[in-house]
Design a protein around this motif. Structure first.
Motif, PDB file in Angstrom:
ATOM      1  N   ASP A  59       0.747  -1.233   0.124  1.00 20.63           N
ATOM      2  CA  ASP A  59       0.082  -0.040  -0.003  1.00 20.63           C
ATOM      3  C   ASP A  59       0.778   1.434  -0.079  1.00 20.63           C
ATOM      4  O   ASP A  59       0.503   2.368  -0.497  1.00 20.63           O
ATOM      5  CB  ASP A  59      -1.127   0.042   1.397  1.00 20.63           C
ATOM      6  CG  ASP A  59      -1.757   1.164   1.246  1.00 20.63           C
ATOM      7  OD1 ASP A  59      -2.751   1.206   0.309  1.00 20.63           O
ATOM      8  OD2 ASP A  59      -1.765   2.112   1.959  1.00 20.63           O
ATOM      9  N   ALA A  60       1.973   1.206   0.498  1.00 15.69           N
ATOM     10  CA  ALA A  60       3.030   2.151   0.524  1.00 15.69           C
ATOM     11  C   ALA A  60       3.978   2.503  -0.688  1.00 15.69           C
ATOM     12  O   ALA A  60       4.862   3.206  -0.838  1.00 15.69           O
ATOM     13  CB  ALA A  60       3.929   2.117   1.754  1.00 15.69           C
ATOM     14  N   GLY A  61       3.484   1.413  -1.754  1.00 16.64           N
ATOM     15  CA  GLY A  61       4.385   1.486  -2.778  1.00 16.64           C
ATOM     16  C   GLY A  61       5.775   1.096  -2.968  1.00 16.64           C
ATOM     17  O   GLY A  61       6.455   1.226  -3.767  1.00 16.64           O
ATOM     18  N   ILE A  62       6.072   0.115  -1.716  1.00 16.61           N
ATOM     19  CA  ILE A  62       7.133  -0.669  -1.697  1.00 16.61           C
ATOM     20  C   ILE A  62       6.814  -1.996  -2.248  1.00 16.61           C
ATOM     21  O   ILE A  62       6.065  -2.858  -2.050  1.00 16.61           O
ATOM     22  CB  ILE A  62       7.579  -0.622  -0.261  1.00 16.61           C
ATOM     23  CG1 ILE A  62       7.838   0.774   0.373  1.00 16.61           C
ATOM     24  CG2 ILE A  62       8.986  -1.624  -0.009  1.00 16.61           C
ATOM     25  CD1 ILE A  62       8.010   0.753   1.813  1.00 16.61           C
ATOM     26  N   SER A  63       8.059  -2.623  -3.078  1.00 15.05           N
ATOM     27  CA  SER A  63       7.646  -3.944  -3.693  1.00 15.05           C
ATOM     28  C   SER A  63       8.012  -5.060  -3.057  1.00 15.05           C
ATOM     29  O   SER A  63       8.717  -5.123  -1.831  1.00 15.05           O
ATOM     30  CB  SER A  63       8.959  -3.793  -4.869  1.00 15.05           C
ATOM     31  OG  SER A  63       8.652  -3.090  -5.968  1.00 15.05           O
ATOM     32  N   VAL A  64       6.809  -5.910  -2.808  1.00 12.64           N
ATOM     33  CA  VAL A  64       7.115  -7.276  -2.252  1.00 12.64           C
ATOM     34  C   VAL A  64       6.791  -8.417  -3.338  1.00 12.64           C
ATOM     35  O   VAL A  64       6.077  -8.080  -4.352  1.00 12.64           O
ATOM     36  CB  VAL A  64       5.912  -7.355  -1.129  1.00 12.64           C
ATOM     37  CG1 VAL A  64       6.177  -6.279   0.004  1.00 12.64           C
ATOM     38  CG2 VAL A  64       4.506  -7.363  -1.722  1.00 12.64           C
ATOM     39  N   ALA A  65       7.167  -9.670  -3.013  1.00 12.60           N
ATOM     40  CA  ALA A  65       6.645 -10.649  -4.011  1.00 12.60           C
ATOM     41  C   ALA A  65       5.409 -11.037  -4.051  1.00 12.60           C
ATOM     42  O   ALA A  65       4.672 -10.836  -2.962  1.00 12.60           O
ATOM     43  CB  ALA A  65       7.678 -12.033  -3.553  1.00 12.60           C
ATOM     44  N   PRO A  66       4.954 -11.242  -5.237  1.00 11.81           N
ATOM     45  CA  PRO A  66       3.373 -11.512  -5.435  1.00 11.81           C
ATOM     46  C   PRO A  66       3.179 -12.791  -4.303  1.00 11.81           C
ATOM     47  O   PRO A  66       3.863 -13.747  -4.460  1.00 11.81           O
ATOM     48  CB  PRO A  66       3.434 -11.959  -6.890  1.00 11.81           C
ATOM     49  CG  PRO A  66       4.537 -11.224  -7.587  1.00 11.81           C
ATOM     50  CD  PRO A  66       5.673 -11.105  -6.557  1.00 11.81           C
ATOM     51  N   PHE A  67       1.820 -12.778  -4.072  1.00  3.76           N
ATOM     52  CA  PHE A  67       1.585 -13.788  -2.992  1.00  3.76           C
ATOM     53  C   PHE A  67       0.062 -14.162  -2.848  1.00  3.76           C
ATOM     54  O   PHE A  67      -0.649 -13.487  -3.260  1.00  3.76           O
ATOM     55  CB  PHE A  67       1.938 -13.545  -1.630  1.00  3.76           C
ATOM     56  CG  PHE A  67       1.601 -12.333  -0.960  1.00  3.76           C
ATOM     57  CD1 PHE A  67       0.244 -12.292  -0.004  1.00  3.76           C
ATOM     58  CD2 PHE A  67       1.688 -10.893  -1.417  1.00  3.76           C
ATOM     59  CE1 PHE A  67      -0.473 -11.120   0.551  1.00  3.76           C
ATOM     60  CE2 PHE A  67       1.016  -9.835  -0.857  1.00  3.76           C
ATOM     61  CZ  PHE A  67      -0.042 -10.066   0.222  1.00  3.76           C
ATOM     62  N   VAL A 106      -2.131 -26.526  -9.720  1.00  7.31           N
ATOM     63  CA  VAL A 106      -2.195 -25.956 -11.220  1.00  7.31           C
ATOM     64  C   VAL A 106      -2.867 -24.473 -11.404  1.00  7.31           C
ATOM     65  O   VAL A 106      -1.864 -23.689 -11.953  1.00  7.31           O
ATOM     66  CB  VAL A 106      -3.053 -26.697 -12.149  1.00  7.31           C
ATOM     67  CG1 VAL A 106      -3.280 -26.332 -13.588  1.00  7.31           C
ATOM     68  CG2 VAL A 106      -2.633 -28.199 -12.324  1.00  7.31           C
ATOM     69  N   SER A 107      -3.503 -24.392 -10.382  1.00  2.00           N
ATOM     70  CA  SER A 107      -4.086 -22.818 -10.314  1.00  2.00           C
ATOM     71  C   SER A 107      -3.139 -21.937 -10.063  1.00  2.00           C
ATOM     72  O   SER A 107      -2.672 -20.889 -10.275  1.00  2.00           O
ATOM     73  CB  SER A 107      -5.221 -22.723  -9.764  1.00  2.00           C
ATOM     74  OG  SER A 107      -6.188 -23.678 -10.080  1.00  2.00           O
ATOM     75  N   ILE A 108      -2.440 -22.364  -8.625  1.00  2.00           N
ATOM     76  CA  ILE A 108      -1.454 -21.341  -7.828  1.00  2.00           C
ATOM     77  C   ILE A 108      -0.261 -21.311  -8.910  1.00  2.00           C
ATOM     78  O   ILE A 108       0.400 -20.229  -8.769  1.00  2.00           O
ATOM     79  CB  ILE A 108      -1.124 -21.894  -6.631  1.00  2.00           C
ATOM     80  CG1 ILE A 108      -0.438 -20.908  -5.908  1.00  2.00           C
ATOM     81  CG2 ILE A 108      -0.451 -23.261  -6.576  1.00  2.00           C
ATOM     82  CD1 ILE A 108      -1.455 -19.774  -5.510  1.00  2.00           C
ATOM     83  N   GLN A 111      -0.734 -19.004 -11.463  1.00  2.00           N
ATOM     84  CA  GLN A 111      -0.606 -17.623 -11.172  1.00  2.00           C
ATOM     85  C   GLN A 111       0.654 -16.999 -10.488  1.00  2.00           C
ATOM     86  O   GLN A 111       0.860 -15.887 -11.142  1.00  2.00           O
ATOM     87  CB  GLN A 111      -1.854 -17.539  -9.930  1.00  2.00           C
ATOM     88  CG  GLN A 111      -2.067 -15.973  -9.479  1.00  2.00           C
ATOM     89  CD  GLN A 111      -2.913 -15.998  -8.389  1.00  2.00           C
ATOM     90  OE1 GLN A 111      -3.537 -16.947  -7.961  1.00  2.00           O
ATOM     91  NE2 GLN A 111      -2.900 -14.959  -7.347  1.00  2.00           N
ATOM     92  N   LEU A 112       1.473 -17.795  -9.972  1.00  2.00           N
ATOM     93  CA  LEU A 112       2.571 -17.364  -9.490  1.00  2.00           C
ATOM     94  C   LEU A 112       3.994 -17.752 -10.264  1.00  2.00           C
ATOM     95  O   LEU A 112       4.969 -17.357 -10.001  1.00  2.00           O
ATOM     96  CB  LEU A 112       2.685 -17.647  -8.040  1.00  2.00           C
ATOM     97  CG  LEU A 112       1.635 -17.013  -7.177  1.00  2.00           C
ATOM     98  CD1 LEU A 112       1.763 -17.367  -5.635  1.00  2.00           C
ATOM     99  CD2 LEU A 112       1.742 -15.292  -6.997  1.00  2.00           C
ATOM    100  N   GLY A 113       3.732 -18.832 -11.027  1.00  2.00           N
ATOM    101  CA  GLY A 113       4.882 -19.533 -11.437  1.00  2.00           C
ATOM    102  C   GLY A 113       5.699 -20.318 -10.580  1.00  2.00           C
ATOM    103  O   GLY A 113       5.116 -20.671  -9.435  1.00  2.00           O
ATOM    104  N   LEU A 114       6.613 -20.945 -11.085  1.00  2.00           N
ATOM    105  CA  LEU A 114       7.661 -21.940 -10.419  1.00  2.00           C
ATOM    106  C   LEU A 114       9.025 -21.425 -10.287  1.00  2.00           C
ATOM    107  O   LEU A 114       9.402 -20.902 -11.242  1.00  2.00           O
ATOM    108  CB  LEU A 114       7.634 -23.258 -10.881  1.00  2.00           C
ATOM    109  CG  LEU A 114       6.141 -24.123 -10.763  1.00  2.00           C
ATOM    110  CD1 LEU A 114       5.996 -25.474 -11.490  1.00  2.00           C
ATOM    111  CD2 LEU A 114       5.735 -24.252  -9.258  1.00  2.00           C
ATOM    112  N   PRO A 115       9.539 -21.729  -9.096  1.00  2.00           N
ATOM    113  CA  PRO A 115       9.311 -22.275  -7.941  1.00  2.00           C
ATOM    114  C   PRO A 115       8.377 -21.524  -7.047  1.00  2.00           C
ATOM    115  O   PRO A 115       8.202 -20.003  -7.253  1.00  2.00           O
ATOM    116  CB  PRO A 115      10.485 -22.484  -7.246  1.00  2.00           C
ATOM    117  CG  PRO A 115      11.466 -21.617  -7.515  1.00  2.00           C
ATOM    118  CD  PRO A 115      11.214 -21.211  -9.075  1.00  2.00           C
ATOM    119  N   GLY A 158       8.301 -17.450  -6.464  1.00  2.00           N
ATOM    120  CA  GLY A 158      10.156 -17.439  -6.108  1.00  2.00           C
ATOM    121  C   GLY A 158      10.547 -16.247  -6.917  1.00  2.00           C
ATOM    122  O   GLY A 158      10.455 -16.109  -7.904  1.00  2.00           O
ATOM    123  N   ILE A 159      11.568 -15.681  -5.907  1.00  2.00           N
ATOM    124  CA  ILE A 159      12.009 -14.264  -6.543  1.00  2.00           C
ATOM    125  C   ILE A 159      13.423 -14.679  -6.956  1.00  2.00           C
ATOM    126  O   ILE A 159      14.315 -15.302  -6.110  1.00  2.00           O
ATOM    127  CB  ILE A 159      12.080 -13.335  -5.844  1.00  2.00           C
ATOM    128  CG1 ILE A 159      10.523 -12.783  -5.463  1.00  2.00           C
ATOM    129  CG2 ILE A 159      12.901 -11.979  -6.476  1.00  2.00           C
ATOM    130  CD1 ILE A 159       9.656 -12.331  -6.661  1.00  2.00           C
TER     131      ILE A 159
END
Length: 363
Positions: A149-157, A169-171, A174-178, A220-221
């Protein structure tokens, strides 16, 4: 006059043994010319026990088998007392009044606002953030939402509560692997799994739900694991950056605390100066957004594209012999004893500010 410092360690969380290691290092380093210390260990059943310094740990140099001594004397708490705040149950002996608590209970009931709230009720100054900052940083879901919310980047979750489900399969679409699956409110990589296939996903969810009722599934980043130490109240300072180079799949619990050779720590991190400054600035922003005070360690991923992504914020970071927080400050020119002294001073300053606030409405 010397200040009375209670060092509180142990606790009921999965990080009990890590806490004992941290406490041992702080006890050995604190300046006895300035501070009298009281040792309070919390066992795995939640009993508060007073210990003598000559006999508070068993197997103190063995991280895998370290534990509290059997010599602890049960304590009772006395909220609202004008005199001592603790008394020994069996002997009735009063513990001399405590000026400040140095909490070293990592994880649940120590780092999540519970202990901080109790100390507020006892009107005892304490090292580290207050109730809200502690709770917000402990819950990785809340942390990420506030930072985002403050504009600071976090990993998609994605967040799952007990009883909810999302198929592999869905997750993964949406998020990729790993993927990384972790309990929302644990530290030290407890219950964390790296997932690359459906069988691993099911096992990871089971493990994470063993430790919490809320679980994070994160993208996974690919990036360098960089950490900064922050110190201060209204005008916090940020240490040099450090980098963790793990030889395992990720920086797991065993790597952090049991297998000293499984990770290489580079302090300062070898990064261009402008990138290092950018990381330090984001650490400062996150510290303020999350309501931190006293200290916190901010952990990042830094990608090849120079993206700066916050992984998590630790309000009671490790103080073991291989922990990053004290090492980062040592590299920034602040020795271990000086760091402890500064943290205690910050705690006392914040407590005095809080006590000066009005609690009554004057008509």
């Amino acid at each position: 006059m010397k200040k009375s410092v209670a060092i509180v360690f142990g606790g009921q969380s999965s990080e009990h043994e890590v806490s004992l290691q941290s406490a041992r290092n702080v006890i050995n380093a604190i300046d006895r010319n300035n501070y009298d210390i009281t040792l309070i260990g919390v066992d795995k059943q939640g009993h508060w026990l007073r210990f003598d310094e000559h006999d508070y740990l068993q197997n103190p140099t063995d991280p895998a088998h370290i534990k509290l001594s059997d010599s602890g004397r049960l304590l009772s708490l006395m909220p609202g007392a004008s005199g001592p705040q603790f008394v020994e149950v069996q002997t009735g002996r009063e513990v001399p009044r405590i000026d400040v608590v140095f909490p070293l209970i990592h994880g649940s009931f120590g780092e999540d606002g519970c202990l901080q709230g109790m100390l507020r009720l006892l009107d005892i100054a304490f090292v580290g953030p207050d109730v809200l900052g502690s709770a917000a940083c402990m819950d990785k879901d809340v942390t990420k939402r506030l930072l985002r919310d403050a504009g600071i980047s976090v990993a998609p979750f994605v967040v799952l509560h007990r009883g909810e489900a999302v198929d592999f399969v869905s997750i993964s679409a949406q998020l990729g692997l790993p993927l990384f699956v972790k309990p929302a409110c644990q530290g030290s990589s407890v219950g964390v799994s790296k997932v690359t296939d459906e069988a691993g996903y099911a096992a990871a969810l089971k493990l994470a739900f063993d430790y919490d009722n809320k679980v994070l599934i994160e993208q996974g980043i690919v990036g360098r694991e960089v950490e900064c130490a922050v110190l201060g109240n209204h005008q916090p300072q940020v240490s040099v950056c450090g980098e963790v180079v793990a030889n395992d799949d990720f920086y797991a619990y065993d790597t952090k605390y049991l297998n000293d050779g499984q990770a290489r720590i580079a302090i300062p991190a070898q990064m261009p100066e402008d990138l290092s400054e950018a990381v330090r600035e984001v650490a400062l922003q996150a510290y303020r957004v999350l309501g931190c005070a006293g200290l916190s360690r901010v952990d990042f991923f830094v990608t090849e594209a120079r993206e700066i992504i916050i992984n998590e914020v630790n309000t009671i970071p490790g103080f073991t012999s291989i922990s990053m927080y004290p090492k980062l400050w040592q590299a920034s020119g602040l020795s271990y004893p000086e760091l402890i002294d500064r943290l205690i001073t910050l705690a006392l300053e914040r407590a005095e500010e809080t006590r000066a606030l009005k609690t009554e409405v004057v008509l």
